[in-house]
Design a protein around this motif. Structure first.
Motif, PDB file in Angstrom:
ATOM      1  N   UNK A   1     -18.765   4.904   5.501  1.00  0.00           N
ATOM      2  CA  UNK A   1     -18.239   3.622   5.958  1.00  0.00           C
ATOM      3  C   UNK A   1     -17.369   3.734   7.192  1.00  0.00           C
ATOM      4  N   UNK A   2     -16.721   4.890   7.380  1.00  0.00           N
ATOM      5  CA  UNK A   2     -15.845   5.052   8.538  1.00  0.00           C
ATOM      6  C   UNK A   2     -16.626   4.979   9.851  1.00  0.00           C
TER       7      UNK A   2
ATOM      8  N   UNK B   1     -11.300  -7.467  -7.378  1.00  0.00           N
ATOM      9  CA  UNK B   1     -11.325  -6.061  -7.776  1.00  0.00           C
ATOM     10  C   UNK B   1     -10.087  -5.678  -8.580  1.00  0.00           C
ATOM     11  N   UNK B   2      -8.918  -6.136  -8.150  1.00  0.00           N
ATOM     12  CA  UNK B   2      -7.688  -5.816  -8.874  1.00  0.00           C
ATOM     13  C   UNK B   2      -7.759  -6.287 -10.322  1.00  0.00           C
ATOM     14  N   UNK B   3      -8.193  -7.521 -10.503  1.00  0.00           N
ATOM     15  CA  UNK B   3      -8.217  -8.090 -11.847  1.00  0.00           C
ATOM     16  C   UNK B   3      -9.342  -7.496 -12.685  1.00  0.00           C
ATOM     17  N   UNK B   4     -10.497  -7.233 -12.097  1.00  0.00           N
ATOM     18  CA  UNK B   4     -11.637  -6.700 -12.839  1.00  0.00           C
ATOM     19  C   UNK B   4     -11.474  -5.214 -13.163  1.00  0.00           C
ATOM     20  N   UNK B   5     -10.935  -4.441 -12.222  1.00  0.00           N
ATOM     21  CA  UNK B   5     -10.848  -3.000 -12.408  1.00  0.00           C
ATOM     22  C   UNK B   5      -9.589  -2.567 -13.153  1.00  0.00           C
ATOM     23  N   UNK B   6      -8.469  -3.298 -12.956  1.00  0.00           N
ATOM     24  CA  UNK B   6      -7.206  -2.872 -13.532  1.00  0.00           C
ATOM     25  C   UNK B   6      -6.519  -1.855 -12.643  1.00  0.00           C
ATOM     26  N   UNK B   7      -5.202  -1.610 -12.875  1.00  0.00           N
ATOM     27  CA  UNK B   7      -4.439  -0.736 -11.967  1.00  0.00           C
ATOM     28  C   UNK B   7      -5.023   0.661 -11.795  1.00  0.00           C
ATOM     29  N   UNK B   8      -5.490   1.298 -12.871  1.00  0.00           N
ATOM     30  CA  UNK B   8      -5.945   2.685 -12.758  1.00  0.00           C
ATOM     31  C   UNK B   8      -7.232   2.799 -11.952  1.00  0.00           C
ATOM     32  N   UNK B   9      -8.262   2.006 -12.305  1.00  0.00           N
ATOM     33  CA  UNK B   9      -9.527   2.067 -11.558  1.00  0.00           C
ATOM     34  C   UNK B   9      -9.362   1.541 -10.141  1.00  0.00           C
ATOM     35  N   UNK B  10      -8.510   0.520  -9.991  1.00  0.00           N
ATOM     36  CA  UNK B  10      -8.260   0.013  -8.639  1.00  0.00           C
ATOM     37  C   UNK B  10      -7.534   1.071  -7.809  1.00  0.00           C
ATOM     38  N   UNK B  11      -6.715   1.891  -8.466  1.00  0.00           N
ATOM     39  CA  UNK B  11      -6.048   2.981  -7.759  1.00  0.00           C
ATOM     40  C   UNK B  11      -7.046   3.983  -7.206  1.00  0.00           C
ATOM     41  N   UNK B  12      -8.081   4.332  -7.994  1.00  0.00           N
ATOM     42  CA  UNK B  12      -9.110   5.261  -7.496  1.00  0.00           C
ATOM     43  C   UNK B  12      -9.845   4.649  -6.307  1.00  0.00           C
ATOM     44  N   UNK B  13     -10.191   3.383  -6.437  1.00  0.00           N
ATOM     45  CA  UNK B  13     -10.824   2.677  -5.321  1.00  0.00           C
ATOM     46  C   UNK B  13      -9.901   2.666  -4.109  1.00  0.00           C
ATOM     47  N   UNK B  14      -8.595   2.459  -4.334  1.00  0.00           N
ATOM     48  CA  UNK B  14      -7.627   2.414  -3.242  1.00  0.00           C
ATOM     49  C   UNK B  14      -7.536   3.724  -2.481  1.00  0.00           C
ATOM     50  N   UNK B  15      -7.655   4.848  -3.191  1.00  0.00           N
ATOM     51  CA  UNK B  15      -7.647   6.149  -2.523  1.00  0.00           C
ATOM     52  C   UNK B  15      -8.848   6.270  -1.591  1.00  0.00           C
ATOM     53  N   UNK B  16     -10.027   5.830  -2.060  1.00  0.00           N
ATOM     54  CA  UNK B  16     -11.238   5.908  -1.233  1.00  0.00           C
ATOM     55  C   UNK B  16     -11.128   4.999  -0.015  1.00  0.00           C
TER      56      UNK B  16
ATOM     57  N   UNK C   1     -11.237   5.983   3.957  1.00  0.00           N
ATOM     58  CA  UNK C   1     -12.135   5.329   4.914  1.00  0.00           C
ATOM     59  C   UNK C   1     -11.358   4.844   6.137  1.00  0.00           C
ATOM     60  N   UNK C   2     -10.197   4.263   5.903  1.00  0.00           N
ATOM     61  CA  UNK C   2      -9.350   3.809   7.008  1.00  0.00           C
ATOM     62  C   UNK C   2      -8.867   4.989   7.837  1.00  0.00           C
ATOM     63  N   UNK C   3      -8.456   6.037   7.153  1.00  0.00           N
ATOM     64  CA  UNK C   3      -7.987   7.241   7.827  1.00  0.00           C
ATOM     65  C   UNK C   3      -9.066   7.826   8.725  1.00  0.00           C
ATOM     66  N   UNK C   4     -10.286   7.935   8.198  1.00  0.00           N
ATOM     67  CA  UNK C   4     -11.389   8.530   8.960  1.00  0.00           C
ATOM     68  C   UNK C   4     -11.788   7.655  10.141  1.00  0.00           C
ATOM     69  N   UNK C   5     -11.808   6.347   9.955  1.00  0.00           N
ATOM     70  CA  UNK C   5     -12.203   5.457  11.057  1.00  0.00           C
ATOM     71  C   UNK C   5     -11.164   5.464  12.165  1.00  0.00           C
ATOM     72  N   UNK C   6      -9.894   5.536  11.802  1.00  0.00           N
ATOM     73  CA  UNK C   6      -8.836   5.606  12.814  1.00  0.00           C
ATOM     74  C   UNK C   6      -8.849   6.948  13.530  1.00  0.00           C
ATOM     75  N   UNK C   7      -9.136   8.005  12.784  1.00  0.00           N
ATOM     76  CA  UNK C   7      -9.249   9.322  13.403  1.00  0.00           C
ATOM     77  C   UNK C   7     -10.393   9.341  14.412  1.00  0.00           C
ATOM     78  N   UNK C   8     -11.474   8.620  14.111  1.00  0.00           N
ATOM     79  CA  UNK C   8     -12.626   8.556  15.013  1.00  0.00           C
ATOM     80  C   UNK C   8     -12.288   7.868  16.325  1.00  0.00           C
ATOM     81  N   UNK C   9     -11.243   7.053  16.300  1.00  0.00           N
ATOM     82  CA  UNK C   9     -10.876   6.320  17.517  1.00  0.00           C
ATOM     83  C   UNK C   9     -10.166   7.233  18.521  1.00  0.00           C
TER      84      UNK C   9
END
Length: 427
Positions: free
Chosen positions: A135-136, A37-52, A56-64
């Motif tokens: 996903x969370x 993903x890093x190589x295919x998307x590049x820093x900017x698009x991978x950054x948007x994916x990284x925010x999502x 997802x991690x935040x929501x799943x941990x909050x659910x715990x």
């Protein structure tokens, strides 16, 4: 030398090595997906994916909300002395996690547009955030079944489930890349789907009586009161931890740029060997440490922390020395600005690894609030530091913030461990 042999020969050491090895294998396999993903998307698009992904991690941990830690602790106690109560605990924990997970999904889906537009200043992220909240729920369910394996110290299926999930993730990501439809939206869709499939596989690996207890066992109000009473401090701590572990990504998006998010999250992925080992170590030792009854057991545990410290320092020195080469070969020239971020995060994660086996002792002494207050202080610190450093230094500023709050944890933990250990030993 004898102490080192005893550590390696012990059951806890074997479990730690099994979980660490399995998690590292899973992480290595999963990293292939992120590298693609890093190589295919590049820093900017991978950054948007990284925010999502961070959402997802935040929501799943909050659910715990701290339920998993309480579940593992009480399962370790009840398994020997009160097996009927342990069976009821399975059903209770499943229902709590499912209910909270569904509520987080519903709330997150509704508020995704507001979060993307008003907080992140990026309305185009709203569809990605909605999928992340879906996903969370899958991650919450998968985490529960993994906790059942952990509580029973059945680390074989625990590791197999983790590795299988990452293999599936790699296959789907590479398939999407070859098919020509790999974008941030499809990528987060894959990352949201995999935990649901993993939960189904983990459920099938449970013992027959465990599945029966989960789906047909009675609700125990008294046990719920005990679990929630213990978990209230863990809940407080969990909320603080999940926010300060992800706030840097969100503040980078708000105060800097998607490119800085991409550089920071790519460095985080490369440095994540330390969090993997930290998680594996905590997973392996928590059931045993929860059963400590004497100060002598605690003292022996602290002697083993010295071994962890030595391994962590060596690992940091090796990876830091190779950082330039690692990023150039794996990510390419477009990520060269991530080298400094990578080295700072490595040092931060090394500190977390060393302190992990110390932190679990507060659960043994029934003092989870010590970690809760630490996490609150760290959260306040990281917000202030990020607001001051990110506008000026971008991803490097976020990494420096992460390092400072981990240095703060060292004297805080050891001072309070000395204080409460004395009280616990005489209690």
């Amino acid at each position: 030398m004898d102490r080192g042999r005893a550590l390696i020969a012990g059951r806890t050491a074997r479990n730690t090595l099994l979980v660490t090895g399995g998690n590292l294998a899973g992480q290595a396999i999963g990293f292939v997906a992120n590298l693609w993903l890093m190589r295919r998307l590049g820093p900017e698009s991978y950054g948007r994916f990284g925010v999502a992904v961070a959402m997802m991690m935040l929501a799943s941990q909050l659910s715990d909300i701290g339920i998993t830690t309480g579940f593992v602790r009480y399962m370790a106690l009840y398994h020997r002395d009160a097996p009927a109560k342990a069976s009821r605990l399975l059903r209770l924990t499943f229902l709590l996690k499912l209910g909270v997970g569904a509520a987080v999904l519903a709330g997150g889906w509704t508020l995704s547009g507001v979060m993307a537009g008003r907080f992140l200043h990026a309305p185009e992220l709203a569809p990605l955030l909605r999928i992340a909240f879906v996903g969370s729920l899958g991650a919450t369910l998968f985490g529960f079944f993994q906790a059942v394996f952990q509580a029973g110290e059945r680390f074989g299926p625990y590791v197999r489930s983790n590795v299988s999930n990452n293999v599936l993730k790699v296959g789907l990501v590479i398939g999407a890349g070859w098919g020509g439809w790999l974008q941030p939206l499809s990528a987060i869709g894959i990352f949201a789907l995999v935990p649901f499939l993993g939960a189904v596989g983990a459920l099938a690996s449970l013992r027959k009586e465990e599945r029966r207890d989960i789906f047909t066992g009675p609700w125990d109000s008294e046990l719920a009161h005990v679990l929630i009473g213990f978990s209230k401090w863990i809940t407080f701590s969990t909320v603080c931890v999940l926010v300060f572990n992800n706030i840097d990504t969100f503040l980078l998006q708000r105060l800097s740029s998607a490119r800085e998010v991409g550089l920071y999250t790519s460095a985080w992925q490369l440095a994540s060997i330390f969090p993997v080992v930290t998680g594996a170590l905590t997973t392996a030792i928590t059931p045993k440490v929860s059963g400590y009854r004497t100060a002598e057991e605690m003292d022996r545990h602290m002697q083993k922390v010295k071994s962890v410290t030595g391994v962590a320092i060596v690992g940091f020195l090796v990876l830091s020395g190779l950082s330039n080469l690692i990023i150039k070969i794996l990510l390419g020239q477009q990520y060269i600005a991530a080298i400094s971020i990578f080295n700072i995060l490595l040092l931060s994660f090394m500190i977390s690894l060393i302190m992990a086996p110390v932190s679990v002792l507060f659960f043994t002494m029934d003092k989870p609030q010590v970690l809760s207050w630490l996490n609150l202080i760290q959260l306040l610190m990281v917000v202030v530091l990020d607001l001051a450093l990110i506008p000026k230094f971008g991803g490097i500023g976020a990494a420096i913030s992460a390092l400072i709050i981990r240095f703060f944890a060292i004297p805080y933990m050891f001072i309070l461990l000395k204080k409460y250990r004395r009280e616990w030993a005489h209690g």
